[in-house]
Design a protein around this motif. Structure first.
Motif, PDB file in Angstrom:
ATOM      1  N   PHE A 102       0.828  -1.200   0.000  1.00 36.99           N
ATOM      2  CA  PHE A 102       0.000   0.000   0.000  1.00 36.99           C
ATOM      3  C   PHE A 102       0.867   1.257   0.000  1.00 36.99           C
ATOM      4  CE2 PHE A 102      -2.159   3.387   2.360  1.00 36.99           C
ATOM      5  CZ  PHE A 102      -3.303   3.551   1.588  1.00 36.99           C
ATOM      6  N   ALA A 103       1.967   1.233   0.759  1.00 32.27           N
ATOM      7  CA  ALA A 103       2.868   2.389   0.801  1.00 32.27           C
ATOM      8  C   ALA A 103       3.487   2.639  -0.570  1.00 32.27           C
ATOM      9  CB  ALA A 103       3.952   2.168   1.850  1.00 32.27           C
ATOM     10  N   VAL A 104       3.930   1.577  -1.242  1.00 32.74           N
ATOM     11  CA  VAL A 104       4.526   1.732  -2.577  1.00 32.74           C
ATOM     12  C   VAL A 104       3.496   2.266  -3.564  1.00 32.74           C
ATOM     13  CG1 VAL A 104       5.615   0.494  -4.490  1.00 32.74           C
ATOM     14  CG2 VAL A 104       6.231  -0.071  -2.140  1.00 32.74           C
ATOM     15  N   PHE A 105       2.286   1.706  -3.520  1.00 34.50           N
ATOM     16  CA  PHE A 105       1.247   2.145  -4.452  1.00 34.50           C
ATOM     17  C   PHE A 105       0.838   3.588  -4.183  1.00 34.50           C
ATOM     18  CE2 PHE A 105      -3.238   2.769  -5.509  1.00 34.50           C
ATOM     19  CZ  PHE A 105      -3.212   2.516  -6.860  1.00 34.50           C
ATOM     20  N   ALA A 106       0.673   3.957  -2.900  1.00 36.46           N
ATOM     21  CA  ALA A 106       0.280   5.327  -2.565  1.00 36.46           C
ATOM     22  C   ALA A 106       1.344   6.324  -3.012  1.00 36.46           C
ATOM     23  CB  ALA A 106       0.032   5.449  -1.067  1.00 36.46           C
ATOM     24  N   LEU A 107       2.616   5.949  -2.835  1.00 35.97           N
ATOM     25  CA  LEU A 107       3.703   6.828  -3.262  1.00 35.97           C
ATOM     26  C   LEU A 107       3.704   6.987  -4.785  1.00 35.97           C
ATOM     27  CD1 LEU A 107       5.693   8.193  -1.360  1.00 35.97           C
ATOM     28  CD2 LEU A 107       7.383   6.477  -1.976  1.00 35.97           C
ATOM     29  N   PHE A 108       3.475   5.893  -5.483  1.00 38.17           N
ATOM     30  CA  PHE A 108       3.414   5.943  -6.951  1.00 38.17           C
ATOM     31  C   PHE A 108       2.243   6.806  -7.420  1.00 38.17           C
ATOM     32  CE2 PHE A 108       1.077   3.975 -10.542  1.00 38.17           C
ATOM     33  CZ  PHE A 108       1.913   4.354 -11.564  1.00 38.17           C
ATOM     34  N   PHE A 109       1.077   6.621  -6.816  1.00 39.82           N
ATOM     35  CA  PHE A 109      -0.099   7.380  -7.227  1.00 39.82           C
ATOM     36  C   PHE A 109       0.096   8.882  -7.000  1.00 39.82           C
ATOM     37  CE2 PHE A 109      -4.198   9.337  -6.167  1.00 39.82           C
ATOM     38  CZ  PHE A 109      -4.902   9.095  -7.340  1.00 39.82           C
ATOM     39  N   LEU A 110       0.642   9.231  -5.847  1.00 38.22           N
ATOM     40  CA  LEU A 110       0.817  10.651  -5.523  1.00 38.22           C
ATOM     41  C   LEU A 110       1.855  11.312  -6.423  1.00 38.22           C
ATOM     42  CD1 LEU A 110       0.665  10.514  -1.615  1.00 38.22           C
ATOM     43  CD2 LEU A 110      -1.090  11.376  -3.189  1.00 38.22           C
ATOM     44  N   THR A 111       2.969  10.632  -6.651  1.00 41.48           N
ATOM     45  CA  THR A 111       3.990  11.220  -7.521  1.00 41.48           C
ATOM     46  C   THR A 111       3.516  11.281  -8.970  1.00 41.48           C
ATOM     47  OG1 THR A 111       5.035   9.035  -7.691  1.00 41.48           O
ATOM     48  CG2 THR A 111       5.931  10.563  -6.067  1.00 41.48           C
ATOM     49  N   LEU A 112       2.762  10.277  -9.403  1.00 39.04           N
ATOM     50  CA  LEU A 112       2.220  10.302 -10.765  1.00 39.04           C
ATOM     51  C   LEU A 112       1.250  11.460 -10.945  1.00 39.04           C
ATOM     52  CD1 LEU A 112       1.983   8.815 -13.526  1.00 39.04           C
ATOM     53  CD2 LEU A 112       0.046   7.575 -12.538  1.00 39.04           C
ATOM     54  N   LEU A 113       0.487  11.741  -9.889  1.00 35.75           N
ATOM     55  CA  LEU A 113      -0.508  12.805  -9.978  1.00 35.75           C
ATOM     56  C   LEU A 113       0.095  14.190  -9.816  1.00 35.75           C
ATOM     57  CD1 LEU A 113      -3.581  13.432 -10.156  1.00 35.75           C
ATOM     58  CD2 LEU A 113      -3.640  13.269  -7.657  1.00 35.75           C
ATOM     59  N   LEU A 114       1.141  14.312  -8.977  1.00 31.83           N
ATOM     60  CA  LEU A 114       1.603  15.635  -8.573  1.00 31.83           C
ATOM     61  C   LEU A 114       2.918  16.067  -9.226  1.00 31.83           C
ATOM     62  CD1 LEU A 114       0.799  15.321  -4.768  1.00 31.83           C
ATOM     63  CD2 LEU A 114      -0.552  16.488  -6.501  1.00 31.83           C
ATOM     64  N   ALA A 115       3.836  15.113  -9.454  1.00 34.53           N
ATOM     65  CA  ALA A 115       5.167  15.510  -9.903  1.00 34.53           C
ATOM     66  C   ALA A 115       5.199  15.965 -11.355  1.00 34.53           C
ATOM     67  CB  ALA A 115       6.159  14.359  -9.710  1.00 34.53           C
ATOM     68  N   GLY A 116       4.208  15.577 -12.147  1.00 31.60           N
ATOM     69  CA  GLY A 116       4.223  15.947 -13.558  1.00 31.60           C
ATOM     70  C   GLY A 116       4.064  17.422 -13.820  1.00 31.60           C
ATOM     71  N   GLN A 117       3.516  18.170 -12.842  1.00 35.55           N
ATOM     72  CA  GLN A 117       3.310  19.598 -13.056  1.00 35.55           C
ATOM     73  C   GLN A 117       4.627  20.368 -13.164  1.00 35.55           C
ATOM     74  OE1 GLN A 117       1.555  21.575  -9.669  1.00 35.55           O
ATOM     75  NE2 GLN A 117       2.400  20.073  -8.246  1.00 35.55           N
ATOM     76  N   VAL A 118       5.728  19.770 -12.672  1.00 33.99           N
ATOM     77  CA  VAL A 118       7.024  20.445 -12.741  1.00 33.99           C
ATOM     78  C   VAL A 118       7.444  20.637 -14.192  1.00 33.99           C
ATOM     79  CG1 VAL A 118       9.442  20.329 -12.029  1.00 33.99           C
ATOM     80  CG2 VAL A 118       7.647  19.453 -10.520  1.00 33.99           C
ATOM     81  N   VAL A 119       7.182  19.644 -15.030  1.00 34.98           N
ATOM     82  CA  VAL A 119       7.625  19.697 -16.421  1.00 34.98           C
ATOM     83  C   VAL A 119       6.947  20.838 -17.164  1.00 34.98           C
ATOM     84  CG1 VAL A 119       7.788  18.380 -18.554  1.00 34.98           C
ATOM     85  CG2 VAL A 119       8.003  17.227 -16.366  1.00 34.98           C
ATOM     86  N   SER A 120       5.624  20.905 -17.052  1.00 35.09           N
ATOM     87  CA  SER A 120       4.893  21.931 -17.801  1.00 35.09           C
ATOM     88  C   SER A 120       5.258  23.334 -17.338  1.00 35.09           C
ATOM     89  CB  SER A 120       3.383  21.698 -17.648  1.00 35.09           C
ATOM     90  OG  SER A 120       3.021  21.706 -16.276  1.00 35.09           O
ATOM     91  N   GLY A 121       5.492  23.495 -16.031  1.00 34.52           N
ATOM     92  CA  GLY A 121       5.808  24.822 -15.515  1.00 34.52           C
ATOM     93  C   GLY A 121       7.106  25.376 -16.055  1.00 34.52           C
ATOM     94  N   VAL A 122       8.175  24.580 -15.995  1.00 33.20           N
ATOM     95  CA  VAL A 122       9.470  25.083 -16.449  1.00 33.20           C
ATOM     96  C   VAL A 122       9.509  25.202 -17.972  1.00 33.20           C
ATOM     97  CG1 VAL A 122      10.588  22.819 -16.596  1.00 33.20           C
ATOM     98  CG2 VAL A 122      11.961  24.841 -16.130  1.00 33.20           C
ATOM     99  N   ALA A 123       8.814  24.318 -18.689  1.00 35.86           N
ATOM    100  CA  ALA A 123       8.791  24.412 -20.146  1.00 35.86           C
ATOM    101  C   ALA A 123       8.010  25.637 -20.609  1.00 35.86           C
ATOM    102  CB  ALA A 123       8.174  23.148 -20.745  1.00 35.86           C
ATOM    103  N   GLU A 124       6.925  25.957 -19.900  1.00 34.29           N
ATOM    104  CA  GLU A 124       6.150  27.147 -20.251  1.00 34.29           C
ATOM    105  C   GLU A 124       6.977  28.417 -20.043  1.00 34.29           C
ATOM    106  OE1 GLU A 124       2.080  29.459 -18.784  1.00 34.29           O
ATOM    107  OE2 GLU A 124       2.619  27.488 -17.979  1.00 34.29           O
ATOM    108  N   GLU A 125       7.708  28.472 -18.943  1.00 36.56           N
ATOM    109  CA  GLU A 125       8.514  29.664 -18.680  1.00 36.56           C
ATOM    110  C   GLU A 125       9.712  29.751 -19.616  1.00 36.56           C
ATOM    111  OE1 GLU A 125       9.495  30.080 -14.617  1.00 36.56           O
ATOM    112  OE2 GLU A 125       7.454  30.656 -14.057  1.00 36.56           O
ATOM    113  N   ARG A 126      10.176  28.623 -20.078  1.00 35.20           N
ATOM    114  CA  ARG A 126      11.247  28.692 -21.077  1.00 35.20           C
ATOM    115  C   ARG A 126      10.711  29.231 -22.394  1.00 35.20           C
ATOM    116  NH1 ARG A 126      14.283  24.124 -24.681  1.00 35.20           N
ATOM    117  NH2 ARG A 126      15.323  25.683 -25.958  1.00 35.20           N
ATOM    118  N   GLY A 127       9.475  28.851 -22.742  1.00 28.09           N
ATOM    119  CA  GLY A 127       8.899  29.324 -23.989  1.00 28.09           C
ATOM    120  C   GLY A 127       8.664  30.823 -23.996  1.00 28.09           C
ATOM    121  N   ASN A 128       8.242  31.406 -22.875  1.00 29.07           N
ATOM    122  CA  ASN A 128       8.019  32.858 -22.860  1.00 29.07           C
ATOM    123  C   ASN A 128       9.204  33.640 -22.294  1.00 29.07           C
ATOM    124  OD1 ASN A 128       7.849  32.413 -20.070  1.00 29.07           O
ATOM    125  ND2 ASN A 128       5.610  32.291 -20.121  1.00 29.07           N
TER     126      ASN A 128
END
Length: 419
Positions: free
Chosen positions: A187-213
């Motif tokens: 359960f700990a492994v699955f919960a960690l995977f679910f949370l990082t899958l849901l939350l960590a992806g926003q880092v990519v879009s944020g830095v890429a958007e600021e690089r574009g502008n």
């Protein structure tokens, strides 16, 4: 002001900027309620599949072609044996008894072609040497009919009535069970995977958007890139913590409304290290998992110049997370194997495995060492990402690591322009 305090001030300014820019927007509410949307689709699909499954199960039968008197005894024995199955167990299909015709073998084979029901196993012939027919996926139903025939023959000698009446008493464990610890680890492994899958992806879009502008280049001109990257990582992590606090509060208050069987299943999750300490360790490993993946995603996202490139990067990013989940889950199931050692050492899978290990065994020394090891790799990933950004995007020469600036006016400028 010392250089270290200047560094912390720069990181805090960038983190605060990213946190405010994300939270104080209308789209953040959609992000906050994303689990509701995901859960709704999952619930709709699950209810549909469950309804279809129950509709098929209601018409599934196993058939015993025996004399009427024998059929009555077998029905009573069937009811007694079914008490061993719980709601969550896969119980045998409903038993149906029939009187033998002139040709029981032909009668048995004809039952599989009956359009009114789905017959998966049929018993006919003498119970001492019964003939059992079953489909290729219903071997367990055939075994159940064989066991029922055996019990019917034994009932001829002792009668159908039970010979003993047991008294069962519920006791509570003082130590966590192995099953509960193993379930807590997964359960700990699955919960960690679910949370990082849901939350960590926003880092990519944020830095890429600021690089574009070109915003990130303006920030890089004011403060060291290391401060920019680490500040952005802390800012998005603050958003993730706010997400966890919001949903953690709702789930803790909604636990009283959960069904009794679901609450009982949650109660079986008993970490070996104790629930309070396990909660702290889980949050620490979530922090490290987010920081590690976020640092990697920062370096990768900083190389993307458009939304299309971000979309192309989404697949390998998701595959990395799925691979780390699989590695952590396998390592937790085999704690004394070489794969568990590899999962503990490999930086991206280390938080997953160590969170599961915290649920399975006690001891804090190894966890302190693992957290320190993961923090070192966070710094390494940030440094590598910064160097790649300098070389590939800014094209500023050698791309040497810089954590300090000589000009104080630029530090003051970022305070006025970014805060």
């Amino acid at each position: 002001m010392t250089r270290f305090r200047i560094l912390l001030r720069q990181i805090w300014t960038i983190a605060r900027r990213d946190f405010v820019a994300t939270v104080f927007t209308p789209t953040f509410l959609i992000f906050l309620l994303a689990p509701v949307v995901m859960g709704s689709f999952g619930a709709i699909g699950g209810l549909g599949a469950n309804a279809a499954s129950k509709g098929a199960d209601a018409k599934t039968r196993i058939v015993a072609i025996v004399d009427p008197a024998r059929g009555t005894d077998m029905a009573a024995l069937d009811q007694r044996l079914r008490r061993l199955y719980r709601v969550s167990d896969e119980a045998p299909p409903v038993l149906q008894t029939e009187t033998p015709a002139a040709d029981p073998a032909r009668q048995a084979r004809a039952r599989f072609d009956d359009p009114r029901m789905d017959v998966v196993a049929v018993l006919y012939g003498p119970l001492a040497t019964p003939q059992i027919l079953h489909t290729d996926r219903s071997a367990r139903a055939g075994d159940y009919l064989a066991a029922l025939a055996e019990q019917a023959l034994r009932a001829d000698r002792s009668g159908v009535a039970p010979l003993s009446l047991a008294t069962q008493t519920v006791v509570s464990r003082h130590a966590p069970s192995l099953r509960g610890a193993s379930a807590s680890g997964f359960f700990a492994v699955f919960a960690l995977f679910f949370l990082t899958l849901l939350l960590a992806g926003q880092v990519v879009s944020g830095v890429a958007e600021e690089r574009g502008n070109k915003v990130i280049e303006v920030l890089a001109a004011a403060v060291p890139l290391e401060s920019v990257f680490f500040g952005k990582l802390l800012g998005t992590f603050g958003v993730a913590v706010l997400f966890l606090v919001f949903w953690g509060t709702l789930i803790s208050q909604a636990s009283m409304l959960m069904p009794a069987n679901f609450a009982a299943g949650i109660a079986t999750l008993t970490p070996a290290i104790g629930l309070p300490l396990f909660t702290l360790l889980f949050f620490a490993y979530f922090t490290m998992a987010y920081m590690l993946l976020g640092a990697v995603f920062l370096g990768v996202g900083a190389q993307a110049a458009s939304v299309r490139e971000i979309q192309l990067l989404s697949l390998p990013i998701t595959l990395i997370q799925v691979a780390m989940f699989g590695l952590g889950a396998v390592a937790v199931s085999k704690p004394d194997s070489w794969i568990s050692t590899f999962a503990a050492i490999f930086p991206l899978s280390s938080p997953y495995y160590m969170a599961g290990r915290a649920a399975q065994s006690g001891g804090l020394g190894l966890h302190a060492l693992a957290l320190l090891w993961q923090a070192v790799w966070v710094a390494i990933f940030i440094a590598v990402g910064v160097r790649a950004f300098r070389r590939g995007v800014l094209q500023s020469g050698s791309g040497s690591f810089r954590w300090k600036r000589r000009a104080r006016p630029l530090d003051n400028a970022v305070d006025m322009g970014v805060s």
